[in-house]
Scaffold this motif. Structure first.
Motif, short mmCIF file in Angstrom:
data_model
loop_
_atom_site.label_atom_id
_atom_site.label_comp_id
_atom_site.label_asym_id
_atom_site.label_seq_id
_atom_site.Cartn_x
_atom_site.Cartn_y
_atom_site.Cartn_z
N THR A 87 47.42 30.93 48.04
CA THR A 87 47.52 32.17 47.30
C THR A 87 47.06 31.91 45.88
O THR A 87 47.41 30.89 45.28
CB THR A 87 48.99 32.67 47.28
OG1 THR A 87 49.42 32.83 48.63
CG2 THR A 87 49.10 33.99 46.57
N SER A 88 46.26 32.83 45.34
CA SER A 88 45.74 32.69 43.98
C SER A 88 46.40 33.70 43.07
O SER A 88 46.49 34.88 43.40
CB SER A 88 44.23 32.91 43.96
OG SER A 88 43.58 32.00 44.82
N TYR A 89 46.86 33.23 41.91
CA TYR A 89 47.42 34.08 40.88
C TYR A 89 46.64 33.89 39.60
O TYR A 89 46.45 32.76 39.15
CB TYR A 89 48.89 33.72 40.60
CG TYR A 89 49.84 34.03 41.72
CD1 TYR A 89 50.26 35.33 41.95
CD2 TYR A 89 50.31 33.02 42.54
CE1 TYR A 89 51.14 35.62 42.98
CE2 TYR A 89 51.19 33.29 43.56
CZ TYR A 89 51.60 34.59 43.78
OH TYR A 89 52.47 34.87 44.80
N VAL A 90 46.17 34.99 39.02
CA VAL A 90 45.49 34.95 37.73
C VAL A 90 46.15 36.00 36.85
O VAL A 90 46.22 37.18 37.23
CB VAL A 90 43.98 35.23 37.87
CG1 VAL A 90 43.31 35.20 36.50
CG2 VAL A 90 43.33 34.24 38.80
N ASP A 91 46.68 35.59 35.71
CA ASP A 91 47.37 36.51 34.82
C ASP A 91 46.42 37.47 34.12
O ASP A 91 46.69 38.66 34.03
CB ASP A 91 48.18 35.75 33.76
CG ASP A 91 49.36 35.00 34.37
OD1 ASP A 91 49.88 35.47 35.41
OD2 ASP A 91 49.76 33.96 33.82
N ASN A 92 45.28 36.97 33.62
CA ASN A 92 44.38 37.79 32.82
C ASN A 92 42.94 37.38 33.09
O ASN A 92 42.61 36.20 33.03
CB ASN A 92 44.71 37.63 31.34
CG ASN A 92 43.86 38.49 30.46
OD1 ASN A 92 43.28 39.48 30.90
ND2 ASN A 92 43.77 38.12 29.18
N ILE A 93 42.09 38.38 33.39
CA ILE A 93 40.66 38.13 33.60
C ILE A 93 39.88 39.07 32.70
O ILE A 93 40.15 40.27 32.65
CB ILE A 93 40.23 38.39 35.06
CG1 ILE A 93 40.99 37.49 36.01
CG2 ILE A 93 38.73 38.17 35.22
CD1 ILE A 93 40.76 37.82 37.47
N HIS A 94 38.92 38.50 31.97
CA HIS A 94 38.02 39.32 31.16
C HIS A 94 36.59 38.93 31.53
O HIS A 94 36.17 37.80 31.31
CB HIS A 94 38.24 39.10 29.66
CG HIS A 94 37.28 39.86 28.81
ND1 HIS A 94 37.43 41.20 28.56
CD2 HIS A 94 36.16 39.47 28.18
CE1 HIS A 94 36.43 41.60 27.80
NE2 HIS A 94 35.64 40.57 27.56
N VAL A 95 35.86 39.87 32.14
CA VAL A 95 34.46 39.66 32.50
C VAL A 95 33.64 40.60 31.65
O VAL A 95 33.83 41.81 31.69
CB VAL A 95 34.22 39.93 34.01
CG1 VAL A 95 32.75 39.72 34.34
CG2 VAL A 95 35.09 39.03 34.86
N LYS A 96 32.71 40.05 30.88
CA LYS A 96 31.92 40.86 29.97
C LYS A 96 30.77 41.59 30.66
O LYS A 96 30.48 42.73 30.37
CB LYS A 96 31.38 39.98 28.83
CG LYS A 96 30.77 40.74 27.70
CD LYS A 96 30.50 39.84 26.51
CE LYS A 96 29.99 40.66 25.35
NZ LYS A 96 29.80 39.85 24.18
N SER A 97 30.10 40.91 31.61
CA SER A 97 28.92 41.51 32.23
C SER A 97 28.73 41.00 33.65
O SER A 97 28.87 39.80 33.91
CB SER A 97 27.68 41.18 31.39
OG SER A 97 26.51 41.62 32.01
N VAL B 68 46.31 30.42 37.49
CA VAL B 68 45.47 30.35 36.29
C VAL B 68 46.00 31.37 35.30
O VAL B 68 46.30 32.51 35.67
CB VAL B 68 43.99 30.67 36.64
CG1 VAL B 68 43.14 30.65 35.39
CG2 VAL B 68 43.46 29.69 37.66
N ASN B 69 46.14 30.97 34.04
CA ASN B 69 46.63 31.91 33.03
C ASN B 69 45.56 32.89 32.59
O ASN B 69 45.73 34.09 32.71
CB ASN B 69 47.18 31.15 31.81
CG ASN B 69 48.46 30.43 32.13
OD1 ASN B 69 49.22 30.88 32.97
ND2 ASN B 69 48.70 29.31 31.48
N ASN B 70 44.44 32.40 32.07
CA ASN B 70 43.40 33.28 31.53
C ASN B 70 42.02 32.82 31.99
O ASN B 70 41.75 31.62 32.04
CB ASN B 70 43.42 33.27 30.00
CG ASN B 70 44.68 33.88 29.44
OD1 ASN B 70 45.00 35.02 29.75
ND2 ASN B 70 45.39 33.12 28.64
N MET B 71 41.18 33.80 32.28
CA MET B 71 39.78 33.54 32.59
C MET B 71 38.93 34.42 31.70
O MET B 71 39.11 35.64 31.68
CB MET B 71 39.47 33.84 34.06
CG MET B 71 40.17 32.95 35.04
SD MET B 71 39.82 33.42 36.76
CE MET B 71 38.12 32.91 36.89
#
Length: 130
Positions: A5-15, A85-88
């Motif tokens: 199982t994957s957990y990611v708190d925050n993802i920001h993808v610009k493009s 993962v905390n932030n990407m």
């Protein structure tokens, strides 16, 4: 499929562009293809027949993969079947790329680009002297 199982708190993808994927969750089969012809010229001249992919061998030539002929032995023991993962922060995904959060069984991603640069020939230095 895998038992993680994957957990990611925050993802920001610009493009995200040109046949790319941002996949959240599991997938069984993904096939991606991106093709481009990039023409760079000193003069703005356009021809109507230069955008045909079939005119360039790079788009039709098969990709050769070497077979794996050595024995592979894998033993897995997952103490914690969670990926956290905390932030990407992703600047960009382009040309048949993929950001996958989850498990995937079969992936095939391909990007082919034909670069054409047409510049004027430089004049001979000896001919330019008065």
């Amino acid at each position: 499929m895998f038992q993680r199982t994957s957990y990611v708190d925050n993802i920001h993808v610009k493009s995200i562009s040109y046949s790319s994927i941002f996949q959240i969750g599991d997938s069984h089969y993904i096939y991606k293809l991106s093709r481009a012809i990039a023409v760079q010229r000193e003069a703005e001249i356009f021809y109507d027949n230069e955008g045909e992919f079939s005119n360039y061998r790079v788009f039709t030539r098969p990709i050769h993969f070497e077979p794996i002929d050595e024995p592979i032995s894998i033993q897995q023991h997952q103490l914690h079947p969670i990926i956290k993962v905390n932030n990407m922060n992703i600047t960009g995904l382009s040309s048949s790329s993929m950001l996958n959060i989850g498990s995937s069984k079969h992936l095939s991603l391909e990007a082919r680009v034909k670069h054409i640069r047409q510049i004027f020939p430089k004049e001979n230095e000896h001919n330019t002297k008065p």
